[in-house]
Each structure stands twice: as structure tokens, then as C-alpha cells.
Design a protein around this motif. Sequence first.
Motif, mmCIF file in Angstrom:
data_model
loop_
_atom_site.group_PDB
_atom_site.id
_atom_site.type_symbol
_atom_site.label_atom_id
_atom_site.label_comp_id
_atom_site.label_asym_id
_atom_site.label_seq_id
_atom_site.Cartn_x
_atom_site.Cartn_y
_atom_site.Cartn_z
ATOM 1 N N VAL A 173 -6.596 6.532 4.214
ATOM 2 C CA VAL A 173 -6.714 7.615 5.109
ATOM 3 C C VAL A 173 -5.254 7.963 5.752
ATOM 4 N N ALA A 174 -4.691 6.935 6.173
ATOM 5 C CA ALA A 174 -3.215 7.139 6.698
ATOM 6 C C ALA A 174 -2.316 7.778 5.692
ATOM 7 N N TYR A 175 -2.317 7.216 4.553
ATOM 8 C CA TYR A 175 -1.558 7.580 3.577
ATOM 9 C C TYR A 175 -1.740 8.985 3.346
ATOM 10 N N ILE A 176 -3.045 9.692 2.675
ATOM 11 C CA ILE A 176 -3.221 10.934 2.398
ATOM 12 C C ILE A 176 -3.096 11.682 3.558
ATOM 13 N N THR A 195 -6.694 -2.746 18.826
ATOM 14 C CA THR A 195 -6.351 -1.308 18.483
ATOM 15 C C THR A 195 -7.174 -1.394 16.863
ATOM 16 N N SER A 196 -7.988 -0.469 16.700
ATOM 17 C CA SER A 196 -8.596 -0.072 15.704
ATOM 18 C C SER A 196 -7.675 0.395 14.619
ATOM 19 N N PRO A 197 -7.958 0.215 13.074
ATOM 20 C CA PRO A 197 -7.060 0.873 12.289
ATOM 21 C C PRO A 197 -7.238 2.216 12.502
ATOM 22 N N ALA A 198 -8.295 2.948 12.859
ATOM 23 C CA ALA A 198 -8.144 4.581 13.122
ATOM 24 C C ALA A 198 -7.175 4.954 14.155
ATOM 25 N N PHE A 216 -12.217 8.817 5.468
ATOM 26 C CA PHE A 216 -12.659 7.504 5.504
ATOM 27 C C PHE A 216 -14.491 7.717 4.962
ATOM 28 N N THR A 217 -14.901 8.489 5.497
ATOM 29 C CA THR A 217 -16.229 8.759 4.874
ATOM 30 C C THR A 217 -16.316 8.977 3.310
#
Length: 150
Positions: free
Chosen positions: A136-139, A55-58, A106-107
Motif C-alpha cells: 500500500v505504501a509503495y502504490i 504505531t501500526s503499519p498504516a 489494503f482491502t
Amino acid sequence: MNFEKNLTSGLSGIGLESQGCKSRSPVMWIWVFILLCFGMPSFAGGALESEVSATSPADRLESEEMIKAGELTFSQNCTYCHGYKGIGGKARKMQCRDSFTPDYLFTTISNGKQRGSLIMPPWKDSFNEETRWQLVAYILSLKTLPSCSE
């Protein structure tokens, strides 16, 4: 030559011994093909691509681990401009915003952003890819705060 000897002895171990080039059966060639395509990476100490990146982080943005790690990084590096838990400050409020997409965040984290005289620096040289995805996950988790539903 050594490879052929090992292959031949391996094939004889599974009942596909060779008696010369002319007598090799199509079944043996099928086994050779399967071995070369699917077996060799594991024999060589490698792994198939699907095993390497399960699994990727995304794909784990809603993971509690990702969110907690992102919160720590955010608290240490982002609160000066974005405020405690993204309440705003020099930069816009990040709480309760459902307009953010994972790719946009992310960008922006990676490449930075400039809006007027406000400049967010790029973080791609400071944080590895995993850490940026944790941010990104936190935001993204800030849009589900209890105060957002009021």
C-alpha cells in the motif's frame, strides 16, 4: 497466601506496612490499586497495550522503509499485471492516481478483485499484514512521481 505475603513485604518496603486487616489505611489500598492496575503487567513480563503497538503499519505509509520494502515485493509479484513501477499492462495504470485510499488498497490486495475477465488473486494468505501495508505504501508513493506533475 504467598501473594499476600509478597504484597505485604513489598508495601512495607515503600513504607506501607500492614499490621492486620483492621488497620490497613486507605492510602495502602490506593497503592494496591495502582500496583494491580499499572504495575502488574510489567512485573509479569507483559507490557501495556500502548507499548506493544506504538504505531501500526498504516501510520507509517510515508516511511521510506515501508515504501522500499513495498517496491521490492511489488517488483517480484505484481509487475506481470501492473507493469514496471505500476505503468500498467494487463491491469490499469497505478501511477499518478490520487483516487486510491489506504483502506481501499489494503482491502483489494488482501481480498483480490475481479473486473470482467481480469482477476487479481487475494494475497492475504501469501503476504502477512505488514507486507500488504508495505505494498500500500509503495502504490501510494506512485502518485508522487515526477511524471505525475507534468
